[in-house]
Design an enzyme around this catalytic site. Structure first.
Site, PDB file in Angstrom:
ATOM      1  N   GLY A  10      -9.002 -27.069  30.988  1.00  0.00           N
ATOM      2  CA  GLY A  10      -7.263 -27.135  31.151  1.00  0.00           C
ATOM      3  C   GLY A  10      -7.575 -27.131  29.170  1.00  0.00           C
ATOM      4  O   GLY A  10      -5.710 -27.034  29.323  1.00  0.00           O
ATOM      5  N   ASP A  44     -12.368 -16.955  15.868  1.00  0.00           N
ATOM      6  CA  ASP A  44     -14.034 -16.408  16.709  1.00  0.00           C
ATOM      7  C   ASP A  44     -15.392 -15.974  15.335  1.00  0.00           C
ATOM      8  O   ASP A  44     -14.521 -15.311  14.483  1.00  0.00           O
ATOM      9  CB  ASP A  44     -13.281 -14.909  17.209  1.00  0.00           C
ATOM     10  CG  ASP A  44     -14.935 -14.978  18.445  1.00  0.00           C
ATOM     11  OD1 ASP A  44     -14.535 -15.558  19.164  1.00  0.00           O
ATOM     12  OD2 ASP A  44     -15.395 -14.049  17.645  1.00  0.00           O
ATOM     13  N   HIS A 112     -23.926 -15.444  24.035  1.00  0.00           N
ATOM     14  CA  HIS A 112     -23.293 -13.861  22.708  1.00  0.00           C
ATOM     15  C   HIS A 112     -24.046 -12.617  23.472  1.00  0.00           C
ATOM     16  O   HIS A 112     -23.339 -11.729  23.869  1.00  0.00           O
ATOM     17  CB  HIS A 112     -24.019 -13.677  21.833  1.00  0.00           C
ATOM     18  CG  HIS A 112     -23.440 -12.749  20.357  1.00  0.00           C
ATOM     19  ND1 HIS A 112     -23.285 -12.791  18.691  1.00  0.00           N
ATOM     20  CD2 HIS A 112     -22.374 -11.683  20.669  1.00  0.00           C
ATOM     21  CE1 HIS A 112     -22.642 -12.145  18.350  1.00  0.00           C
ATOM     22  NE2 HIS A 112     -22.107 -11.293  19.728  1.00  0.00           N
ATOM     23  N   SER A 210     -13.517  -6.337  19.420  1.00  0.00           N
ATOM     24  CA  SER A 210     -13.060  -4.354  18.954  1.00  0.00           C
ATOM     25  C   SER A 210     -11.799  -4.497  19.627  1.00  0.00           C
ATOM     26  O   SER A 210     -11.964  -3.149  20.652  1.00  0.00           O
ATOM     27  CB  SER A 210     -14.417  -3.946  19.141  1.00  0.00           C
ATOM     28  OG  SER A 210     -15.541  -4.110  18.877  1.00  0.00           O
ATOM     29  N   LEU A 212      -9.958  -3.443  18.071  1.00  0.00           N
ATOM     30  CA  LEU A 212      -8.860  -2.403  17.797  1.00  0.00           C
ATOM     31  C   LEU A 212      -9.294  -1.292  17.796  1.00  0.00           C
ATOM     32  O   LEU A 212     -10.012  -0.231  16.656  1.00  0.00           O
ATOM     33  CB  LEU A 212      -7.985  -2.693  16.478  1.00  0.00           C
ATOM     34  CG  LEU A 212      -6.882  -4.414  16.541  1.00  0.00           C
ATOM     35  CD1 LEU A 212      -6.743  -3.883  15.110  1.00  0.00           C
ATOM     36  CD2 LEU A 212      -5.754  -3.264  16.836  1.00  0.00           C
ATOM     37  N   ARG A 268      -2.566  -7.236   7.091  1.00  0.00           N
ATOM     38  CA  ARG A 268      -3.115  -6.541   8.227  1.00  0.00           C
ATOM     39  C   ARG A 268      -3.697  -8.578   8.686  1.00  0.00           C
ATOM     40  O   ARG A 268      -2.808  -8.008  10.269  1.00  0.00           O
ATOM     41  CB  ARG A 268      -3.788  -6.204   8.132  1.00  0.00           C
ATOM     42  CG  ARG A 268      -4.131  -4.199   7.797  1.00  0.00           C
ATOM     43  CD  ARG A 268      -5.205  -3.802   7.733  1.00  0.00           C
ATOM     44  NE  ARG A 268      -4.654  -2.634   7.403  1.00  0.00           N
ATOM     45  CZ  ARG A 268      -5.853  -1.678   7.178  1.00  0.00           C
ATOM     46  NH1 ARG A 268      -7.487  -2.194   7.257  1.00  0.00           N
ATOM     47  NH2 ARG A 268      -6.116  -0.186   7.341  1.00  0.00           N
ATOM     48  N   ASN A 272      -0.785  -8.377  12.953  1.00  0.00           N
ATOM     49  CA  ASN A 272      -2.142  -8.857  13.546  1.00  0.00           C
ATOM     50  C   ASN A 272      -1.158 -10.064  14.429  1.00  0.00           C
ATOM     51  O   ASN A 272      -1.909  -9.665  15.757  1.00  0.00           O
ATOM     52  CB  ASN A 272      -3.134  -8.653  13.605  1.00  0.00           C
ATOM     53  CG  ASN A 272      -3.682  -7.249  13.292  1.00  0.00           C
ATOM     54  OD1 ASN A 272      -2.835  -5.967  12.417  1.00  0.00           O
ATOM     55  ND2 ASN A 272      -4.789  -7.296  12.340  1.00  0.00           N
TER      56      ASN A 272
HETATM   57  P1  A2P Z   1     -10.020  -4.612   7.349  1.00  0.00           P
HETATM   58  O1  A2P Z   1     -10.970  -5.360   7.955  1.00  0.00           O
HETATM   59  O2  A2P Z   1     -10.545  -3.321   6.305  1.00  0.00           O
HETATM   60  O3  A2P Z   1      -8.026  -5.107   7.599  1.00  0.00           O
HETATM   61  P2  A2P Z   1     -12.228  -4.192  15.322  1.00  0.00           P
HETATM   62  O4  A2P Z   1     -10.963  -5.882  15.023  1.00  0.00           O
HETATM   63  O5  A2P Z   1     -11.093  -3.921  16.602  1.00  0.00           O
HETATM   64  O6  A2P Z   1     -13.375  -4.597  14.889  1.00  0.00           O
HETATM   65  O7  A2P Z   1     -11.554  -4.163  14.496  1.00  0.00           O
HETATM   66  C1  A2P Z   1     -11.414  -4.204  13.034  1.00  0.00           C
HETATM   67  C2  A2P Z   1     -10.830  -2.470  11.811  1.00  0.00           C
HETATM   68  O8  A2P Z   1      -9.874  -2.497  12.201  1.00  0.00           O
HETATM   69  C3  A2P Z   1     -11.625  -3.159  10.227  1.00  0.00           C
HETATM   70  O9  A2P Z   1     -11.505  -2.048   9.683  1.00  0.00           O
HETATM   71  C4  A2P Z   1     -10.292  -2.901  10.395  1.00  0.00           C
HETATM   72  O10 A2P Z   1      -9.831  -3.273   8.464  1.00  0.00           O
HETATM   73  C5  A2P Z   1      -8.825  -2.627  10.876  1.00  0.00           C
HETATM   74  N1  A2P Z   1      -7.583  -3.568  11.188  1.00  0.00           N
HETATM   75  C6  A2P Z   1      -7.189  -4.922  11.313  1.00  0.00           C
HETATM   76  N2  A2P Z   1      -6.036  -4.830  11.880  1.00  0.00           N
HETATM   77  C7  A2P Z   1      -5.525  -3.721  11.087  1.00  0.00           C
HETATM   78  C8  A2P Z   1      -4.042  -3.451  11.086  1.00  0.00           C
HETATM   79  N3  A2P Z   1      -2.791  -4.006  11.155  1.00  0.00           N
HETATM   80  N4  A2P Z   1      -4.160  -2.015  11.140  1.00  0.00           N
HETATM   81  C9  A2P Z   1      -4.382  -1.342  10.340  1.00  0.00           C
HETATM   82  N5  A2P Z   1      -6.196  -1.537  10.371  1.00  0.00           N
HETATM   83  C10 A2P Z   1      -6.514  -2.325  11.111  1.00  0.00           C
END
Ligand code: A2P
Length: 314
Positions: A10, A44, A112, A210, A212, A268, A272
């Site tokens: 919830g 996190d 984990h 991960s 991104l 960033r 995000n």
């Molecule tokens: P940084 O921490 O130098 O800004 P994930 O979340 O998949 O682990 O990815 C993390 C990676 O993606 C880090 O290298 C981070 O760089 C980079 N990153 C995070 N947000 C962005 C964004 N909006 N554009 C480009 N790279 C990003």
């Protein structure tokens, strides 16, 4: 689409949280401060990331009486490391994390990984030949000890990470407290369609780590595909006047998958979270789904050597 999911307990978990894996000491405190100041309400963490004390310093500056935020406004996750799977070690490990983070409870505590390492202070216990020392402790026994943390009020909910469908079923077959979340690697190159469907049917929320593609993982090779530079994603991003990262995060959100992008770069971090003011069309979602190549970037450290061999053989 709202900015949070309702977990089976919830409670509300914000869809986008700040990831802290790979955020270096000296950088992570400022990253957490930037995140909280620009609207993140989900952080996190994990003992294994080696930076929970510094994360705690940032939380202490923003959360509490007289500060900007009340504790209940921020969703904080942490994780039990593989060397702490012995049932008698679980509460101490959780208490250490609570002390480091400066909190009296966690919103979510995850196992984990499903495998246990030899107990002790060494994070990655190895034999002389370099192989990791495992322990026979089964994750169902560890789970029972984690359930006590809920009963004692140290954590609001428990979940798992890096578990496959069979392992989740094992936990569900014996659980008093159901796992509310399975946090796994997930991004357009590893879309996890089947696992998401499995978890959803069981009322288990999926969180993408991960999200991104973790281009900054220590073992990344320059020859690997860079997700954020994928030409298909770039084309979509231009059409929406968004960045490829925002397109990927919006894709996670529209699939109902919570995600924890890591960044230590203020612009960033802000960018995000700006994924709730647009929607991807069904065609674009389908196109991003089609990028899937079951490409797993994160495997347990013990398997990294094998992964390299496997990649080289491709
Ligand atoms: P940084 O921490 O130098 O800004 P994930 O979340 O998949 O682990 O990815 C993390 C990676 O993606 C880090 O290298 C981070 O760089 C980079 N990153 C995070 N947000 C962005 C964004 N909006 N554009 C480009 N790279 C990003």
């Amino acid at each position: 689409m709202s900015g949070f999911v309702v977990l089976s307990t919830g409670s509300h978990m914000p869809m986008v949280g700040l990831g802290t894996w790979k955020s270096a000491p000296g950088q992570v405190k400022q990253a957490v401060l930037t995140a909280l100041d620009c609207g993140y309400r989900h952080i996190d963490c994990a003992a294994a990331y080696g930076n929970e004390q510094e994360v705690g310093e940032a939380l202490a500056l923003r959360i509490g009486p007289g500060k900007a935020l009340r504790r209940e406004e921020v969703f904080v996750t942490s994780k039990l490391w593989n060397t702490k799977h012995e049932p008698e070690d679980v509460e101490t490990a959780c208490q250490t994390t609570l002390t480091d983070l400066g909190l009296s409870y966690l919103d979510l505590y995850l196992m984990h990984w499903p495998m246990a390492f030899q107990r002790g202070a060494e994070m990655m216990p190895r034999r002389e030949d370099g192989s990791v020392r495992y322990s026979d402790t089964h994750y169902t026994d560890t789970w029972k000890a984690m359930e006590c943390l809920v009963d004692e009020g140290l954590v609001k909910a428990i979940g798992v990470s890096n578990f496959n469908a069979r392992q989740i079923n094992d936990i569900l077959s014996m659980a008093k407290h159901k796992p509310v979340v399975n946090q796994v690697e997930c991004h357009p190159y590893l879309s996890q369609q089947a696992l998401i469907a499995h978890c959803r049917a069981l009322g288990v929320c999926m969180t993408a780590y991960s999200p991104l593609g973790s281009g900054d993982r220590p073992w990344a090779s320059p020859n690997e595909p860079a997700l954020l530079e994928d030409s298909g994603l770039r084309v979509i991003a231009e059409r929406y006047d968004k960045t490829p990262a925002q397109i990927i995060l919006r894709w996670h959100v529209q699939r109902g998958v919570t995600c924890i992008p890591k960044s230590v770069t203020p612009s960033r971090i802000q960018q995000n979270l700006q994924v709730f003011d647009f929607s991807l069309s069904e065609e674009d979602i389908a196109q991003i789904n089609s990028l899937n190549r079951n490409d797993r970037f994160i495997v347990p450290a013990v398997d990294r050597g094998r992964e390299r061999v496997w990649r080289d053989a491709e």
